[in-house]
Write a protein that holds these residues in place. Structure first.
Motif, PDB file in Angstrom:
ATOM      1  N   UNK A   1       0.814  -1.222   0.000  1.00  0.00           N
ATOM      2  CA  UNK A   1       0.000   0.000   0.000  1.00  0.00           C
ATOM      3  C   UNK A   1       0.846   1.271   0.000  1.00  0.00           C
ATOM      4  N   UNK A   2       1.916   1.264   0.775  1.00  0.00           N
ATOM      5  CA  UNK A   2       2.722   2.488   0.866  1.00  0.00           C
ATOM      6  C   UNK A   2       4.196   2.270   0.544  1.00  0.00           C
ATOM      7  N   UNK A   3       4.559   1.083   0.009  1.00  0.00           N
ATOM      8  CA  UNK A   3       5.955   0.857  -0.350  1.00  0.00           C
ATOM      9  C   UNK A   3       6.025   0.019  -1.613  1.00  0.00           C
ATOM     10  N   UNK A   4       7.225  -0.075  -2.176  1.00  0.00           N
ATOM     11  CA  UNK A   4       7.413  -0.808  -3.431  1.00  0.00           C
ATOM     12  C   UNK A   4       7.774  -2.268  -3.226  1.00  0.00           C
ATOM     13  N   UNK A   5       7.628  -2.787  -2.000  1.00  0.00           N
ATOM     14  CA  UNK A   5       7.952  -4.196  -1.764  1.00  0.00           C
ATOM     15  C   UNK A   5       6.828  -5.092  -2.277  1.00  0.00           C
ATOM     16  N   UNK A   6       7.207  -6.324  -2.613  1.00  0.00           N
ATOM     17  CA  UNK A   6       6.254  -7.273  -3.198  1.00  0.00           C
ATOM     18  C   UNK A   6       5.223  -7.757  -2.173  1.00  0.00           C
ATOM     19  N   UNK A   7       4.012  -8.025  -2.657  1.00  0.00           N
ATOM     20  CA  UNK A   7       2.949  -8.549  -1.795  1.00  0.00           C
ATOM     21  C   UNK A   7       2.880 -10.065  -1.842  1.00  0.00           C
ATOM     22  N   UNK A   8       3.768 -10.674  -2.612  1.00  0.00           N
ATOM     23  CA  UNK A   8       3.671 -12.115  -2.853  1.00  0.00           C
ATOM     24  C   UNK A   8       3.686 -12.906  -1.549  1.00  0.00           C
ATOM     25  N   UNK A   9       2.836 -13.931  -1.504  1.00  0.00           N
ATOM     26  CA  UNK A   9       2.691 -14.755  -0.303  1.00  0.00           C
ATOM     27  C   UNK A   9       3.801 -15.799  -0.255  1.00  0.00           C
ATOM     28  N   UNK A  10       4.341 -16.016   0.944  1.00  0.00           N
ATOM     29  CA  UNK A  10       5.232 -17.153   1.137  1.00  0.00           C
ATOM     30  C   UNK A  10       6.685 -16.964   0.727  1.00  0.00           C
ATOM     31  N   UNK A  11       7.194 -15.732   0.725  1.00  0.00           N
ATOM     32  CA  UNK A  11       8.614 -15.521   0.425  1.00  0.00           C
ATOM     33  C   UNK A  11       9.482 -15.878   1.624  1.00  0.00           C
ATOM     34  N   UNK A  12      10.799 -15.865   1.443  1.00  0.00           N
ATOM     35  CA  UNK A  12      11.719 -16.076   2.560  1.00  0.00           C
ATOM     36  C   UNK A  12      11.463 -14.997   3.609  1.00  0.00           C
ATOM     37  N   UNK A  13      11.689 -15.312   4.900  1.00  0.00           N
ATOM     38  CA  UNK A  13      11.403 -14.318   5.943  1.00  0.00           C
ATOM     39  C   UNK A  13      12.043 -12.963   5.652  1.00  0.00           C
ATOM     40  N   UNK A  14      11.260 -11.917   5.768  1.00  0.00           N
ATOM     41  CA  UNK A  14      11.702 -10.535   5.616  1.00  0.00           C
ATOM     42  C   UNK A  14      12.330 -10.208   4.253  1.00  0.00           C
ATOM     43  N   UNK A  15      11.996 -11.004   3.245  1.00  0.00           N
ATOM     44  CA  UNK A  15      12.537 -10.724   1.910  1.00  0.00           C
ATOM     45  C   UNK A  15      11.649  -9.763   1.125  1.00  0.00           C
ATOM     46  N   UNK A  16      10.374  -9.695   1.468  1.00  0.00           N
ATOM     47  CA  UNK A  16       9.472  -8.758   0.781  1.00  0.00           C
ATOM     48  C   UNK A  16       9.210  -7.548   1.675  1.00  0.00           C
ATOM     49  N   UNK A  17      10.282  -6.970   2.134  1.00  0.00           N
ATOM     50  CA  UNK A  17      10.176  -5.874   3.094  1.00  0.00           C
ATOM     51  C   UNK A  17      11.075  -4.741   2.639  1.00  0.00           C
ATOM     52  N   UNK A  18      10.516  -3.541   2.589  1.00  0.00           N
ATOM     53  CA  UNK A  18      11.343  -2.367   2.306  1.00  0.00           C
ATOM     54  C   UNK A  18      11.612  -1.669   3.635  1.00  0.00           C
ATOM     55  N   UNK A  19      12.490  -0.700   3.611  1.00  0.00           N
ATOM     56  CA  UNK A  19      12.788   0.027   4.847  1.00  0.00           C
ATOM     57  C   UNK A  19      11.552   0.781   5.345  1.00  0.00           C
ATOM     58  N   UNK A  20      10.617   1.084   4.428  1.00  0.00           N
ATOM     59  CA  UNK A  20       9.359   1.726   4.834  1.00  0.00           C
ATOM     60  C   UNK A  20       8.543   0.756   5.699  1.00  0.00           C
ATOM     61  N   UNK A  21       8.421  -0.491   5.219  1.00  0.00           N
ATOM     62  CA  UNK A  21       7.624  -1.495   5.940  1.00  0.00           C
ATOM     63  C   UNK A  21       8.236  -1.815   7.298  1.00  0.00           C
TER      64      UNK A  21
END
Lengths: 95, 494
Positions: free
Chosen positions: B38-58
């Motif tokens: 919603x507020x960052x460019x990180x992926x919403x994909x379900x089931x990635x490696x821990x903390x891999x779909x996380x931007x510094x915003x999230x």
């Protein structure tokens, strides 16, 4: 506005800030004074004034729906006190 | 409180002191279908490696600022339109403050006083033909939290922020539901609408759609009772069980002279019971205030109209069309429109063919077979085109309905075209009356006892039909067989 000690403790608890008895006493006075000062704003008639949402006259910038960030798990957990397999590790919180 | 639904006798629950009515309101959290958060460019994909779909915003690192994803806004507006709801051209993001390890900001960006979508309606259809209109109170956009794992370590919880910041639509119903059946129907219908719109995948097992259920009981026409909220339900079946249990629990408490305390409860899937969550005294003091990082969300009516023009046909409209154009029963139409894939499949089969026959094959044989195989319609081993060809073979009397079932089973197994199966296995229907007559004569000659019996018991004609079918391996046209038998055995029409 008078802030009593119970309110000080409530606010401190909500903010997860530990205050000693002595600090709580001081905060009572301090917060009361701040609120009383701010209360002066109540003297201005704002019935016909829209709330100020920003000091700049512009509309909110939006982003395209593209994945442009992430994939930096090492950076994300770099400052964590404790990690395991790229998870943050925290004291147990469970209902 | 506005009354939208009158107490329906059938929904009342009997208690020691008379009948009770259960009143249910539902909050759905539906993950918005989008590529980025919603507020960052990180992926919403379900089931990635821990903390891999996380931007510094999230992860709420200092100095990071949220920038809204325009597609999430569009998805919320589309959903509002699908719920026939008021779209608010001006809405505001607020901070909802609370501390939890999977919420690194210390607040959730949500919408409080000014949601993006206001009041709407969802219509529920039931088997008996009755309908219930459920009011939608609002829909707002907010951030999802991260995920805590509690079972990895005795003293620690593990936190993964991949889900943190994914857009959620919180959809709040009015307390218009009066039974667990209605509640389940509401969630199913809402899920169907979201899936048609493509705004949420509706996958409850993966948690992309979750429900909080507010339950209270009262004597019919009394004021609303005190409600309890059952949190975080992600199975329609369990929701039904939880409501039934909770309603009965509240009735028992009140009838035993107690009072209901407003509280949050959890449903235990193992025991089938709800239990109170440990509550902290100072919970629910969220201190909402407008998020100073975000300007108000504003768009024009033209923008809304453009999104409206691009909406797909929605379930209610499609159902109406199926009933009108294909002359299906409301129930059959309802079954077919439950998923977009199923309705598309049906339309491919039905186009240019007998719609009733097509509907029977799709909702009966096909759904039955898929159910057995544990497959979704999208994975059907029999394509809509092939099933259509099978229907053609029945309609032009190349094969009988009975043989068609066998052909269908072979299609399921081999994926072969029906015409080819019929050709290869010699399953063509025998309509040549001469050939059938010959077989009938043989059977009559070989079974004098049965011939005697059928004269007094015309119902035993069925035995002869069976014999002829057996002799022809089911290929004889059943109508022709019947006619010839009746003529030769002198048995009248029933």
């Amino acid at each position: 506005m008078k802030v009593d000690e119970a309110t000080v403790r409530h606010i401190a608890r909500l903010a997860r800030i530990k205050v000693t008895d002595e600090e709580a006493k001081n905060l009572e006075t301090e917060l009361s004074a701040i609120l009383t000062w701010v209360e002066q704003l109540g003297e201005v008639d704002t019935r016909n004034v829209a709330p100020l949402t920003s000091v700049v006259q512009m509309s909110m910038k939006k982003r395209e729906d593209q994945v442009s960030d992430g994939d930096c798990a090492d950076d994300i957990i770099a400052n964590a006190p404790e990690v395991a397999d790229h998870f943050f590790v925290v004291p147990k919180v469970v209902e | 409180m506005q009354e939208r639904v009158n107490p329906d006798k059938a929904n009342l629950i009997a208690g020691a002191t008379g009948d009770w009515e259960v009143v249910i309101g539902i909050e759905i959290h539906a993950q918005v279908t989008s590529k980025a958060k919603l507020f960052s460019g990180a992926s919403t994909e379900f089931g990635g490696e821990p903390n891999s779909h996380v931007s510094l915003v999230d992860a709420a690192m200092p100095g990071m600022l949220p920038v809204i994803n325009e597609e999430c806004v569009a998805q919320a507006v589309r959903t509002g339109l699908g719920l026939k709801a008021k779209i608010n051209l001006h809405s505001v993001f607020d901070r909802k403050n609370y501390f939890y390890p999977d919420l690194p900001q210390g607040y959730q960006i949500s919408q409080y006083k000014h949601p993006i979508v206001g009041e709407g309606d969802v219509i529920l259809d039931f088997k008996d033909g009755s309908t219930v209109t459920v009011g939608i109170e609002r829909l707002h956009l907010e951030q999802d939290a991260g995920k805590s794992l509690h079972d990895q370590h005795p003293e620690h919880s593990f936190v993964d922020l991949n889900r943190s910041g994914v857009a959620l639509m919180e959809i709040v119903s009015k307390p218009d539901l009066r039974s667990s059946e209605q509640a389940k129907a509401f969630i199913s219908k809402l899920r169907t609408i979201l899936r048609y719109l493509g705004t949420c995948d509706g996958n409850m097992e993966q948690g992309s759609m979750r429900a909080d259920i507010n339950v209270s009981v009262r004597k019919p026409r009394d004021d609303l009772g005190t409600r309890c909220e059952i949190k975080n339900m992600n199975s329609i079946r369990f929701i039904g069980q939880a409501i039934d249990y909770e309603a009965r629990r509240q009735i028992d408490v009140i009838e035993d002279g107690g009072t209901i305390r407003q509280e949050t409860r959890l449903f235990d899937t193992r025991t089938g019971e709800t239990r109170a969550m440990r509550t902290k005294e100072e919970a629910h003091d969220y201190r909402y205030f407008p998020d100073p990082d975000l300007l108000p969300l504003e768009f024009t009516q033209d923008y809304v109209d453009a999104l409206d023009a691009d909406l797909p046909e929605l379930p209610d409209a499609k159902k109406k069309r199926f009933v009108e154009d294909y002359e299906l029963s409301a129930y059959d139409a309802g079954v077919l429109i439950a998923s977009r894939a199923a309705s598309d499949y049906f339309e491919t089969v039905a186009t240019g063919r007998d719609p009733k026959l097509a509907s029977n094959w799709v909702t009966g044989d096909l759904f039955g077979a898929l159910n057995k195989l544990g497959k979704e319609i999208g994975e059907s081993p029999v394509s809509a085109e092939s099933l259509g060809e099978l229907v053609d073979l029945i309609s032009d009397k190349t094969i009988s309905g009975r043989i068609a079932k066998d052909v269908f089973d072979i299609m399921l197994e081999t994926g072969e075209a029906p015409a080819k199966i019929v050709e290869k296995r010699g399953l063509k229907q025998v309509t040549d009356t001469g050939a059938i007559e010959k077989i009938v004569d043989e059977i009559i000659a070989a079974n004098p006892d049965q011939v005697e019996q059928v004269k007094t018991k015309p119902k035993t004609l069925g035995w002869f039909v069976g014999q002829v079918m057996k002799a022809t391996q089911g290929k004889a046209n059943p109508q022709a067989v019947n006619d010839i038998l009746r003529e030769k055995l002198e048995v009248g029409e029933e």
